[in-house]
Design a protein around this motif. Structure first.
Motif, PDB file in Angstrom:
ATOM      1  N   ARG A 188       1.030  -0.838  -0.579  1.00  0.00           N
ATOM      2  CA  ARG A 188       0.005  -0.360  -0.391  1.00  0.00           C
ATOM      3  C   ARG A 188       1.300   1.133   0.246  1.00  0.00           C
ATOM      4  NH1 ARG A 188      -3.684  -1.071   5.850  1.00  0.00           N
ATOM      5  NH2 ARG A 188      -1.459  -1.885   6.163  1.00  0.00           N
ATOM      6  N   PHE A 189       1.915   1.106   0.578  1.00  0.00           N
ATOM      7  CA  PHE A 189       2.671   1.772   0.446  1.00  0.00           C
ATOM      8  C   PHE A 189       2.932   2.428  -0.446  1.00  0.00           C
ATOM      9  CE2 PHE A 189       7.575   3.856   0.223  1.00  0.00           C
ATOM     10  CZ  PHE A 189       6.905   5.590   1.032  1.00  0.00           C
ATOM     11  N   TRP A 190       3.998   1.714  -1.812  1.00  0.00           N
ATOM     12  CA  TRP A 190       4.114   2.222  -3.005  1.00  0.00           C
ATOM     13  C   TRP A 190       2.122   2.283  -4.087  1.00  0.00           C
ATOM     14  CZ3 TRP A 190       8.933   2.436  -3.312  1.00  0.00           C
ATOM     15  CH2 TRP A 190      10.177   2.277  -2.506  1.00  0.00           C
ATOM     16  N   SER A 191       1.490   1.341  -3.163  1.00  0.00           N
ATOM     17  CA  SER A 191       0.491   2.465  -4.331  1.00  0.00           C
ATOM     18  C   SER A 191       0.404   3.971  -3.958  1.00  0.00           C
ATOM     19  CB  SER A 191      -0.615   0.982  -4.108  1.00  0.00           C
ATOM     20  OG  SER A 191      -1.789   1.550  -4.188  1.00  0.00           O
ATOM     21  N   ASP A 192       0.577   4.313  -2.693  1.00  0.00           N
ATOM     22  CA  ASP A 192       0.270   5.259  -2.322  1.00  0.00           C
ATOM     23  C   ASP A 192       1.208   6.639  -3.021  1.00  0.00           C
ATOM     24  OD1 ASP A 192      -1.948   4.377  -0.754  1.00  0.00           O
ATOM     25  OD2 ASP A 192      -0.706   5.247   0.974  1.00  0.00           O
ATOM     26  N   LEU A 193       2.551   6.282  -3.473  1.00  0.00           N
ATOM     27  CA  LEU A 193       3.893   6.749  -3.543  1.00  0.00           C
ATOM     28  C   LEU A 193       3.794   7.073  -4.954  1.00  0.00           C
ATOM     29  CD1 LEU A 193       6.573   7.975  -2.673  1.00  0.00           C
ATOM     30  CD2 LEU A 193       7.458   6.160  -3.541  1.00  0.00           C
ATOM     31  N   ALA A 237      12.486  19.828   2.956  1.00  0.00           N
ATOM     32  CA  ALA A 237      11.959  21.447   2.799  1.00  0.00           C
ATOM     33  C   ALA A 237      11.350  21.739   1.359  1.00  0.00           C
ATOM     34  CB  ALA A 237      12.897  22.024   3.173  1.00  0.00           C
ATOM     35  N   VAL A 238      11.596  20.795   0.297  1.00  0.00           N
ATOM     36  CA  VAL A 238      10.466  20.588  -0.885  1.00  0.00           C
ATOM     37  C   VAL A 238       9.230  20.098  -0.817  1.00  0.00           C
ATOM     38  CG1 VAL A 238      10.902  19.538  -3.123  1.00  0.00           C
ATOM     39  CG2 VAL A 238      13.048  20.950  -2.247  1.00  0.00           C
ATOM     40  N   ALA A 239       8.811  19.134  -0.151  1.00  0.00           N
ATOM     41  CA  ALA A 239       7.919  19.070   0.421  1.00  0.00           C
ATOM     42  C   ALA A 239       6.849  19.541   1.064  1.00  0.00           C
ATOM     43  CB  ALA A 239       8.721  17.118   0.755  1.00  0.00           C
ATOM     44  N   ARG A 240       7.316  20.125   1.726  1.00  0.00           N
ATOM     45  CA  ARG A 240       6.589  22.058   2.333  1.00  0.00           C
ATOM     46  C   ARG A 240       6.653  22.382   1.823  1.00  0.00           C
ATOM     47  NH1 ARG A 240      10.720  20.721   6.990  1.00  0.00           N
ATOM     48  NH2 ARG A 240      11.521  22.320   6.542  1.00  0.00           N
ATOM     49  N   VAL A 241       6.860  22.711   1.027  1.00  0.00           N
ATOM     50  CA  VAL A 241       6.395  23.980  -0.012  1.00  0.00           C
ATOM     51  C   VAL A 241       6.214  23.454  -1.463  1.00  0.00           C
ATOM     52  CG1 VAL A 241       8.213  24.963  -2.272  1.00  0.00           C
ATOM     53  CG2 VAL A 241       8.903  25.059  -0.069  1.00  0.00           C
ATOM     54  N   LEU A 242       5.714  21.885  -1.774  1.00  0.00           N
ATOM     55  CA  LEU A 242       4.670  22.016  -2.598  1.00  0.00           C
ATOM     56  C   LEU A 242       3.844  21.249  -1.387  1.00  0.00           C
ATOM     57  CD1 LEU A 242       6.851  20.039  -4.946  1.00  0.00           C
ATOM     58  CD2 LEU A 242       6.419  22.491  -5.046  1.00  0.00           C
ATOM     59  N   ILE A 243       3.440  20.996  -0.536  1.00  0.00           N
ATOM     60  CA  ILE A 243       3.092  20.459   0.175  1.00  0.00           C
ATOM     61  C   ILE A 243       2.486  18.877  -0.373  1.00  0.00           C
ATOM     62  CG2 ILE A 243       0.568  20.777   0.898  1.00  0.00           C
ATOM     63  CD1 ILE A 243      -0.199  24.096  -0.050  1.00  0.00           C
ATOM     64  N   ALA A 244       3.222  18.350   0.047  1.00  0.00           N
ATOM     65  CA  ALA A 244       3.399  16.701  -0.688  1.00  0.00           C
ATOM     66  C   ALA A 244       2.340  15.848   0.454  1.00  0.00           C
ATOM     67  CB  ALA A 244       5.081  16.163  -0.547  1.00  0.00           C
ATOM     68  N   PRO A 245       1.831  15.169  -0.161  1.00  0.00           N
ATOM     69  CA  PRO A 245       1.225  13.723   0.177  1.00  0.00           C
ATOM     70  C   PRO A 245       2.234  13.303   1.105  1.00  0.00           C
ATOM     71  CG  PRO A 245       0.973  13.999  -1.773  1.00  0.00           C
ATOM     72  CD  PRO A 245       2.223  14.482  -1.774  1.00  0.00           C
ATOM     73  N   VAL A 246       2.103  12.624   2.255  1.00  0.00           N
ATOM     74  CA  VAL A 246       2.108  11.853   3.178  1.00  0.00           C
ATOM     75  C   VAL A 246       3.253  10.997   2.969  1.00  0.00           C
ATOM     76  CG1 VAL A 246       2.139  11.090   5.636  1.00  0.00           C
ATOM     77  CG2 VAL A 246      -0.117  12.571   4.845  1.00  0.00           C
ATOM     78  N   ALA A 247       2.915  10.752   1.469  1.00  0.00           N
ATOM     79  CA  ALA A 247       3.900   9.399   1.773  1.00  0.00           C
ATOM     80  C   ALA A 247       5.165   9.501   0.856  1.00  0.00           C
ATOM     81  CB  ALA A 247       3.542   8.560  -0.390  1.00  0.00           C
ATOM     82  N   ILE A 248       5.261  11.093  -0.058  1.00  0.00           N
ATOM     83  CA  ILE A 248       6.812  11.409  -0.367  1.00  0.00           C
ATOM     84  C   ILE A 248       7.172  11.452   0.922  1.00  0.00           C
ATOM     85  CG2 ILE A 248       7.578  14.106  -1.273  1.00  0.00           C
ATOM     86  CD1 ILE A 248       6.195  11.761  -3.075  1.00  0.00           C
ATOM     87  N   THR A 249       6.486  12.234   2.126  1.00  0.00           N
ATOM     88  CA  THR A 249       7.664  12.487   3.173  1.00  0.00           C
ATOM     89  C   THR A 249       7.886  11.443   4.059  1.00  0.00           C
ATOM     90  OG1 THR A 249       6.284  14.434   3.826  1.00  0.00           O
ATOM     91  CG2 THR A 249       7.633  13.571   5.808  1.00  0.00           C
ATOM     92  N   ALA A 250       7.093  10.575   4.193  1.00  0.00           N
ATOM     93  CA  ALA A 250       7.606   9.052   4.171  1.00  0.00           C
ATOM     94  C   ALA A 250       8.533   8.135   3.464  1.00  0.00           C
ATOM     95  CB  ALA A 250       6.230   7.662   4.383  1.00  0.00           C
ATOM     96  N   LEU A 251       8.198   8.986   2.502  1.00  0.00           N
ATOM     97  CA  LEU A 251       9.797   8.243   1.329  1.00  0.00           C
ATOM     98  C   LEU A 251      11.468   8.083   1.807  1.00  0.00           C
ATOM     99  CD1 LEU A 251      11.093   6.670  -1.251  1.00  0.00           C
ATOM    100  CD2 LEU A 251      10.151   8.109  -1.998  1.00  0.00           C
ATOM    101  N   ILE A 252      11.352   9.995   1.771  1.00  0.00           N
ATOM    102  CA  ILE A 252      11.756  11.464   2.705  1.00  0.00           C
ATOM    103  C   ILE A 252      12.751  10.879   3.343  1.00  0.00           C
ATOM    104  CG2 ILE A 252      13.595  13.364   2.531  1.00  0.00           C
ATOM    105  CD1 ILE A 252      10.713  14.484   0.442  1.00  0.00           C
ATOM    106  N   THR A 253      12.173  10.243   4.524  1.00  0.00           N
ATOM    107  CA  THR A 253      12.938  10.022   5.910  1.00  0.00           C
ATOM    108  C   THR A 253      13.094   8.553   6.112  1.00  0.00           C
ATOM    109  OG1 THR A 253      10.530   9.818   6.517  1.00  0.00           O
ATOM    110  CG2 THR A 253      10.927  11.752   6.721  1.00  0.00           C
ATOM    111  N   SER A 254      12.300   7.519   4.496  1.00  0.00           N
ATOM    112  CA  SER A 254      12.764   6.047   5.084  1.00  0.00           C
ATOM    113  C   SER A 254      14.621   5.728   4.369  1.00  0.00           C
ATOM    114  CB  SER A 254      11.829   6.076   4.650  1.00  0.00           C
ATOM    115  OG  SER A 254      10.495   5.697   5.145  1.00  0.00           O
TER     116      SER A 254
END
Length: 794
Positions: A167-172, A344-361
């Motif tokens: 489901r993570f990759w589906s959301d991504l 910071a790019v994700a915050r500026v673009l108001i990215a979904p949670v899946a993008i933030t989780a991908l960056i931290t992972s």
């Protein structure tokens, strides 16, 4: 016409001046607003704000607004309380109100008492109102801290779909097209901003200014490097201070040059308005933060570990180990910097949670890979060293491998494996934020530790150079102050100890301070004690916190006690016994303090423990009577010091030197090098002969029997001469010779003298007897044989 205009203008100006003067008088006569009322209004606003759902920045703003209110209330209370004390003192001087049966008092006195009573009541009501507002402000501060804890805990322990979950990759896959469209919109808006708002002319001027500034800075940097200002010398340093200063120069160059260049470029970009307003969190904030992380990590690690320059390395270790640590931290710094920028790019673009989780992972996984590469690299090197030690490699390789012993700490490898396990388990369980937090905090801890090592070495080098009793600067400074060099060295050692404690505390706050990966504010208490279930702190976390405080406090106490024993006390001029007493008592007091802090951390009330201890003391006293007696006797020995470390004593038939006085017993080393453990109670209640309590002098007596035909005067002179020739015999009091008795086979003489040190008694006695034998043979004096009965008994 002009004169009329001037007249009208003068009248208008006079009217305005009159209005201003009247308004000023009104404002001056108007009473100042009560600080308590201002505080109450501010607290009402803060209370209404706390009822809403706030983020971390809003909570921080509320805390900043609340702090001045608390300061104002404290200042108001400090102003009013002395007035209340004065009013009560005046009322006390008037005395109590007379009883009904007493004669009536004068009306003036009654009116004065009533007025003073009303003044005391008014001031007391004001004090109570301020204290109520203080309690309210403190409660709001606790609520803000609690909300920050809850917010951080929710962000840190927020669970998302795991990277191994489909489901993570589906959301991504659904979020990536959205990110592409948002990025396109951002680029389009930025381009329109540059073309429509900034303009081509300003862009050209900005580019020219940036190129000119970069050229000038690059020229300055190359000039300084050619002159060797930023280059570590190739030879060995002349002193420890020279080595540390060279490392600091290298660290400063690596840490500051790139941030200065990037900072100037970003300042030019901001000055010409080239940044899109909604992209300011990305440029310059996130970009500058990433540059600072990379530069500071590189500079600090290169300064502390000095890869390629072992003579300037502050942490003793082989070159391969230093290079492995430097490479690992440099790679980790790039990973952390990339993570900060991408978030910071994700915050500026108001990215979904899946993008933030991908960056931290990805950030956490990259740091795990770096750790595994480092572990493999160091393991292979240790295997090569072991093979060289076993003789399985050629002689040249073996010689190269044995140049420096492996210096990896025994605890570092298990700790790194624990971090790897925690990060991987967090990623698999879906806690990507927690995994990234642990991984980045590990990197930060290592870098801050290296910076602390740099500062501590600089402190030690400066103190040793300017306060050392054996250095030229230390002697000059001591002479200019007018004290002995040893006292200056003692003062410098104490100052260094205080500064070390401050530096270590600041370093700990830097590691566990209010910052977090990706800009999330977090503290050590937020991260590990802010996690609550049903508003209660779990028992496991409470016990873990108490154990952590106890372990850290114990190791800090051992380090401070060792520093006091080895560094401070030897410079104090105390004898060895007093140094041991001070060190032991310091250790006991420190352990009691650490234990009390641990109990407080566990939430136990010490007053209740005292009641329980008093109730149990009677029963425990009977069972531990001997142990308690020895403990109290040990404290008496340390305080009164009838026996000191190094004394020569005789107790219960055992003779030897006191080596250690502990809380339960005293260790004595006999002349046969055996250790005798004597309970302290026996040292206090029993009879102890101390040869060196007041001084080290000792009297010895050497009996001699000569034949009856010997001249007594000659015998006496020879014995005195023998004693005077020995360098260990005291001349005051002088040696004396006595004729003790007329024996059956000869005359019994006895030589009595005082030895300078009791430890030399046996040696002096043997030397005297050998000298007497030689002198008597030279003078023809015959030593009388023992009587036949004594020979038969032998």
């Amino acid at each position: 016409m002009r004169s009329r205009f001037r007249l009208v203008l003068a009248q208008v100006l006079l009217s305005l001046l009159a209005v201003v003067l009247i308004a000023g008088q009104v404002l001056a006569q108007a009473p100042a607003r009560d600080p308590a009322e201002q505080a109450k209004a501010a607290l009402d606003q803060i209370e209404s704000a706390l009822e809403r759902r706030l983020n971390g920045d809003e909570l921080t703003d509320l805390k900043r607004k609340l702090d001045p209110v608390r300061d104002a209330l404290a200042a108001a209370l400090a102003e009013v309380e002395p007035r209340l004390a004065e009013a009560r003192e005046r009322l006390t001087q008037l005395g109590p109100k007379p009883a009904d049966t007493a004669p009536p008092e004068a009306p003036e006195a009654r009116q004065l008492r009533d007025t003073q009573t009303k003044a005391v009541a008014d001031i007391d009501a004001r004090v109570r109102a301020i204290k109520v507002l203080q309690v309210r402000a403190d409660q709001f501060a606790d609520r803000i801290v609690e909300k920050r804890r809850q917010l951080f805990t929710a962000e840190l322990f927020e669970r998302s779909n795991s990277v191994v979950d489909p489901r993570f990759w589906s959301d991504l896959s659904g979020a990536l097209p959205w990110m592409a469209r948002s990025s396109g919109f951002l680029i389009t808006d930025w381009w329109q901003h540059l073309t429509d708002v900034v303009g081509t002319g300003r862009l050209a001027v900005a580019a020219g200014t940036g190129l000119l500034a970069a050229g000038v800075l690059l020229w300055i940097y190359r000039t300084l490097r050619r002159r060797g200002l930023y280059r570590r010398p190739d030879d060995k340093p002349a002193s420890e201070l020279a080595k540390v200063l060279a490392d600091l120069r290298v660290s400063a160059e690596r840490s500051l040059v790139l941030p200065i260049l990037v900072g100037i470029a970003l300042a030019i970009v901001e000055n010409f308005g080239l940044v899109l307003p909604r992209a300011e969190p990305l440029v310059p904030q996130a970009l500058m933060a990433a540059v600072l992380v990379i530069s500071f990590t590189r500079g600090v690690m290169q300064g502390a570990f000095a890869p390629g320059a072992p003579a300037y390395r502050l942490v003793p270790m082989p070159d391969e180990q230093a290079e492995a640590i430097f490479d690992a931290l440099r790679g980790a710094a790039w990973v952390v910097a990339a993570g900060i920028f991408l978030l910071a790019v994700a915050r500026v673009l108001i990215a979904p949670v899946a993008i933030t989780a991908l960056i931290t992972s990805l950030t956490a996984l990259a740091i795990v890979v770096i750790i595994l590469v480092y572990l493999r690299r160091t393991t292979e090197r240790e295997a090569e060293d072991d093979a060289a030690a076993d003789g399985e490699t050629p002689p040249e390789a073996a010689a190269a491998a044995t140049v420096a012993e492996p210096a990896i700490w025994g605890w570092s490898r298990p700790a790194l494996w624990v971090v790897v396990a925690v990060v991987l388990v967090g990623l698999i369980a879906g806690y990507s934020a927690l995994a990234a937090f642990v991984a980045t905090r590990l990197v930060a801890a290592v870098v801050i530790t290296a910076a602390t090592i740099l500062v501590l070495h600089l402190l030690d080098a400066v103190i040793a150079e300017w306060c050392g009793a054996g250095t030229h600067r230390g002697r000059v400074l001591a002479a200019s102050i007018g004290i002995k060099p040893e006292r200056l060295q003692l003062a410098g050692t104490l100052l260094a100890g205080v500064l070390r404690v401050i530096i270590l505390i600041l370093s700990a706050f830097s590691v566990f301070g209010p910052w977090g990966f990706g800009g999330a504010a977090a503290t050590f208490d937020d991260a590990f004690f802010g996690l609550r279930f049903h508003e209660l702190r779990t028992l496991a976390l409470t016990i873990a916190g108490g154990v952590l405080v106890l372990v850290i406090g114990f190791f800090m106490l051992r380090g401070v006690q060792r520093w006091v024993r080895d560094k401070v006390l030897p410079l104090s001029g105390m004898d060895a016994g007093l140094q041991n007493s001070v060190s032991t008592i310091f250790g006991y007091a420190g352990f009691a303090l650490v234990l009390g802090i641990t109990l407080r951390q566990l939430g136990l009330d010490l007053s209740n423990l005292a009641i329980v201890a008093g109730a149990l003391s009677v029963g425990i006293g009977f069972g531990l009577q001997s142990i308690t007696s020895n403990f109290v006797s040990g404290l008496i020995l340390l305080a009164e010091r009838p026996i000191r470390v190094g004394d020569s004593i005789v107790v219960k038939g055992e003779e030897g030197y006191v080596r250690k006085i502990s809380v339960r017993s005293t260790e004595i080393e006999t002349f046969e090098r055996a250790t005798v453990i004597v309970p302290n109670a026996d040292m206090i209640t029993g009879v102890v002969k101390n040869w060196t309590h007041s001084n080290t002098l000792s009297r010895i007596a050497v009996p001699v029997r000569v034949a009856y035909d010997s001249d007594p005067e000659v015998v006496r002179d020879e014995l005195v001469a023998v004693a005077c020739d020995n360098r260990f015999i005291m001349q005051q009091p002088p040696p004396r010779v006595f004729l003790m008795r007329f024996a059956d086979t000869g005359l019994d003489f006895e030589l009595r003298c005082v030895v300078s040190n009791v430890e030399y008694s046996l040696t002096v006695r043997s030397d005297l007897q050998l000298a007497i034998l030689n002198r008597f043979r030279e003078r023809g004096i015959m030593i009388a044989p023992p009587p036949p009965a004594a020979v038969a008994r032998q």
